[in-house]
Each structure stands twice: as C-alpha cells, then as structure tokens.
Design an enzyme around this catalytic site. Structure first.
Site, PDB file in Angstrom:
ATOM      1  N   PRO A  97      50.755  49.275  71.577  1.00 19.68           N
ATOM      2  CA  PRO A  97      51.897  49.596  72.430  1.00 19.68           C
ATOM      3  C   PRO A  97      52.649  48.338  72.864  1.00 19.68           C
ATOM      4  O   PRO A  97      52.047  47.277  72.978  1.00 19.68           O
ATOM      5  CB  PRO A  97      51.257  50.295  73.643  1.00 19.68           C
ATOM      6  CG  PRO A  97      49.826  49.921  73.612  1.00 19.68           C
ATOM      7  CD  PRO A  97      49.463  49.559  72.202  1.00 19.68           C
ATOM      8  N   LEU A 135      49.136  43.267  75.157  1.00 22.39           N
ATOM      9  CA  LEU A 135      48.368  43.077  73.923  1.00 22.39           C
ATOM     10  C   LEU A 135      49.106  42.193  72.921  1.00 22.39           C
ATOM     11  O   LEU A 135      48.752  42.161  71.730  1.00 22.39           O
ATOM     12  CB  LEU A 135      48.043  44.442  73.301  1.00 22.39           C
ATOM     13  CG  LEU A 135      47.169  45.356  74.174  1.00 22.39           C
ATOM     14  CD1 LEU A 135      46.923  46.693  73.472  1.00 22.39           C
ATOM     15  CD2 LEU A 135      45.833  44.690  74.521  1.00 22.39           C
ATOM     16  N   GLY A 136      50.122  41.497  73.374  1.00 21.04           N
ATOM     17  CA  GLY A 136      50.790  40.511  72.512  1.00 21.04           C
ATOM     18  C   GLY A 136      51.687  41.126  71.458  1.00 21.04           C
ATOM     19  O   GLY A 136      51.859  40.549  70.377  1.00 21.04           O
ATOM     20  N   SER A 137      52.298  42.293  71.765  1.00 22.12           N
ATOM     21  CA  SER A 137      53.129  42.950  70.741  1.00 22.12           C
ATOM     22  C   SER A 137      54.315  42.082  70.344  1.00 22.12           C
ATOM     23  O   SER A 137      54.664  41.989  69.164  1.00 22.12           O
ATOM     24  CB  SER A 137      53.612  44.317  71.238  1.00 22.12           C
ATOM     25  OG  SER A 137      54.376  44.171  72.414  1.00 22.12           O
ATOM     26  N   ASP A 186      49.966  33.698  73.181  1.00 18.84           N
ATOM     27  CA  ASP A 186      50.093  34.942  72.403  1.00 18.84           C
ATOM     28  C   ASP A 186      50.419  34.626  70.942  1.00 18.84           C
ATOM     29  O   ASP A 186      49.843  35.206  70.014  1.00 18.84           O
ATOM     30  CB  ASP A 186      51.205  35.831  72.981  1.00 18.84           C
ATOM     31  CG  ASP A 186      50.830  36.431  74.324  1.00 18.84           C
ATOM     32  OD1 ASP A 186      49.859  35.966  74.945  1.00 18.84           O
ATOM     33  OD2 ASP A 186      51.531  37.367  74.774  1.00 18.84           O
TER      34      ASP A 186
HETATM   35  C1  MEV Z   1      50.612  36.792  78.589  1.00 19.39           C
HETATM   36  O1  MEV Z   1      49.914  37.390  77.498  1.00 19.39           O
HETATM   37  C2  MEV Z   1      49.777  35.763  79.234  1.00 19.39           C
HETATM   38  C3  MEV Z   1      50.402  35.012  80.426  1.00 19.39           C
HETATM   39  O2  MEV Z   1      49.457  33.984  80.743  1.00 19.39           O
HETATM   40  C4  MEV Z   1      51.758  34.423  80.115  1.00 19.39           C
HETATM   41  C5  MEV Z   1      51.715  33.270  79.124  1.00 19.39           C
HETATM   42  O3  MEV Z   1      50.663  32.699  78.873  1.00 19.39           O
HETATM   43  O4  MEV Z   1      52.812  32.912  78.633  1.00 19.39           O
HETATM   44  C6  MEV Z   1      50.532  35.920  81.640  1.00 19.39           C
END
Ligand code: MEV
Length: 307
Positions: free
Chosen positions: A97, A102-104, A148
């Site tokens: 999603p 989840l890094g979409s 990500d």
């Molecule tokens: C997002 O998946 C993780 C955060 O630490 C933001 C980032 O690292 O850019 C919240």
C-alpha cells in the site's frame, strides 16, 4: 539509443520495513532496515505523446491532484538523472500500500530507475540507482534520510547512516516479521516536520531520545549478528516506547503492538514515519496468532520472511 529505442524496459524493487531507528536517522543516528519481497515493478516504453506519463496501477485514481503534479515533476527529475531525454510512458504495479510506511515511494523510484537506466542502455551501480531515485524522493519528502531508497536498492538487512550511506548486514538466522496495517496514511514529510518541531520545542529532550535510539540500534545490530531474537524483540519494544515519546505513535499503533506481544511476538513497534501506517512484530512461530489478533481489532496484516 539504437535498438533500445523501441523496446520496453522493466525494473523491480523491494519495499522495506525499518527494524529500528526511524526518525532518529533523519538526525544522523544509524538505523536498521530490511527489504521485503513485496514492492514495485515498472515498465517503461517510448511515449506516443510529447510528455512523459506514469500510471500507478491501483493507486493513480486515489491520488489528489497536487500529488499527480508532483509525480510528473519527480518523473522528469528521475528520467534526467537516468540519462533518458525522450518522453516515456511508464507503468508501475505496486504490491504494497502507498503511504503506509513500507517505502512504496522509494520502491517505485528504484523500479523506475532500473527500467529507465535500461532504456538509456546503462548498467547502473548501486550508487547511480541511489542518486537517481533520491532525485525522485526529494520531490515528495523534502529532506529524506535516504534509508528507504538504500533498502529498496540493496534489499536484505542494511545498516544505514546518513553521513556514511548503507552497508548490508549478514543475518545469522531469518527474521519472521508480521506487518500490521493501521489503514491511516500519514504524510512522511508532515511526521518528520512534527518531530523537528518537537525536538526544537523540548530543549535537549529530542537529542536525548535520539541518543537512546542510537544505543538501541547498536545493541540490535549485535543481536542480529548473534541471532538473539529475544534481545532484538525487547529492543524493538524499547524503540517503540521512544517513538511514542516523540509523539509519532497513535492509539491504534500502540494497541496493535500490545496485541502482537500478547499473541506471542518477541517484540513490536511502529515502522516508518508513524502517525498511522504500519507496525511490525517479530513473531517467529506465532505469525498466525499475531495476524489473527490484529484481524480481531479490525486491522489487516501480512507476513514477510527476511533472509
Ligand atoms: C521513513 O520511512 C523513515 C523516516 O525516518 C524518514 C526518513 O528517514 O527520511 C521517518
């Protein structure tokens, strides 16, 4: 470009969970992330119009107009970074999603980058993929740490530090992770801004919390190296408590973590930006019980093995 001009090119990339260290990673603290087998696949073909286009299967119609405009800008930035100057028609299929932590977005960027580099006739290094996908990510997230994108490029489990980049961590045993979806879809940028405000308002408290998260991440790397899953679970619990004190958890996320622990999980925490999104539970041998506990609360879940 020669014969490549008429051919469709494909790329794929994994989604990710952050095992420990989200938010603090934006402030220079190391974090641990893992690629999951679900992610994005992309196909890039020559466009039959003068402008590039991107269709995200199952998600394009959900996007607000401002996000559709940002996607156009991000696609141009990504194409340029991959050395593709002619308009393309790109299609992406997502198995995770969007806006769920989840890094979409990174998975889409890396899958597209792989396809676009293929179209340009280039075999990209990891660094080239990371640089190109980061051009896309900056359009949406302002100042992302880059974790990500690194997880989407490298897969497996990674140690990531903003100043030093990513390195792969060998696992001594596979990790069985349940992922619970809260259904709320926060903006990562808004959550990162919220933490920045918290850190500036509360004197040194932000720094103290980040320092504690640094300790947890270091201990978790040790636990991964020795296969001490009980210790890893406890460290995840402690990381969740610190994320709560940064005000990025919600009642739903707290409830899902508690339910997972009661169902036998060794540890549970929110993953990603928080404010909604997902939780993860380290659940070897009790995957079904954890997924059923979440289902009982009205939250769907999925299972991922990280090897
Ligand atoms: C997002 O998946 C993780 C955060 O630490 C933001 C980032 O690292 O850019 C919240």
């Amino acid at each position: 470009m020669g014969g490549a001009a008429l051919t469709a090119h494909e790329g794929a990339a994994c989604g990710k969970v952050i095992l420990l260290g989200e938010h603090a990673v934006v402030w220079g603290v190391p974090a641990l992330a893992a690629g999951i087998s679900l992610g994005a696949t992309a196909i890039v073909e020559p466009a039959d119009s003068a402008v590039s286009s991107l269709e995200i299967e199952g998600a394009s119609s959900e996007l607000p107009p401002q996000e559709a405009a940002a996607i156009q800008i991000a696609l141009e930035a990504l194409s340029t970074a991959c050395g593709v100057t002619c308009p393309v028609r790109a299609r992406v299929t997502l198995a995770i999603p969007v806006r769920a932590g989840l890094g979409s977005s990174a998975a889409i960027a890396v899958a597209l980058a792989r396809a676009l580099f293929g179209r340009a006739g280039t075999t990209p290094s990891h660094e080239m993929l990371i640089d190109a996908a980061s051009a896309w990510e900056r359009v949406f997230h302002g100042n992302p740490s880059g974790i990500d994108v690194a997880a989407a490029v490298l897969g497996g489990v990674i140690h990531f530090e903003r100043a030093r980049g990513a390195r792969s961590i060998p696992l001594s045993c596979p990790l069985s992770i349940c992922i619970g979806l809260s259904g709320r879809r926060p903006s990562t940028r808004a959550m990162v801004d919220q933490v920045a405000q918290f850190a500036s308002r509360k004197g040194g408290m932000g720094e103290q919390i980040f320092a504690e998260i640094r300790e947890l991440v270091s201990a978790a790397e040790q636990a991964l190296a020795t296969g001490d899953l009980r210790a890893l679970g406890k460290l995840m619990d402690m990381n969740h408590a610190l994320l709560s004190s940064l005000s990025v958890s919600t009642d739903d996320l707290d409830g899902m973590c508690t339910a997972a622990r009661r169902a036998g999980a060794l540890g549970a925490k929110l993953t990603g930006a928080g404010g909604g999104g997902c939780v993860i539970a380290l659940a070897p041998g009790c995957e079904q019980a954890v997924l059923e506990a979440w289902q009982g609360l009205g939250f769907p879940g999925l299972h991922a093995t990280i090897a």
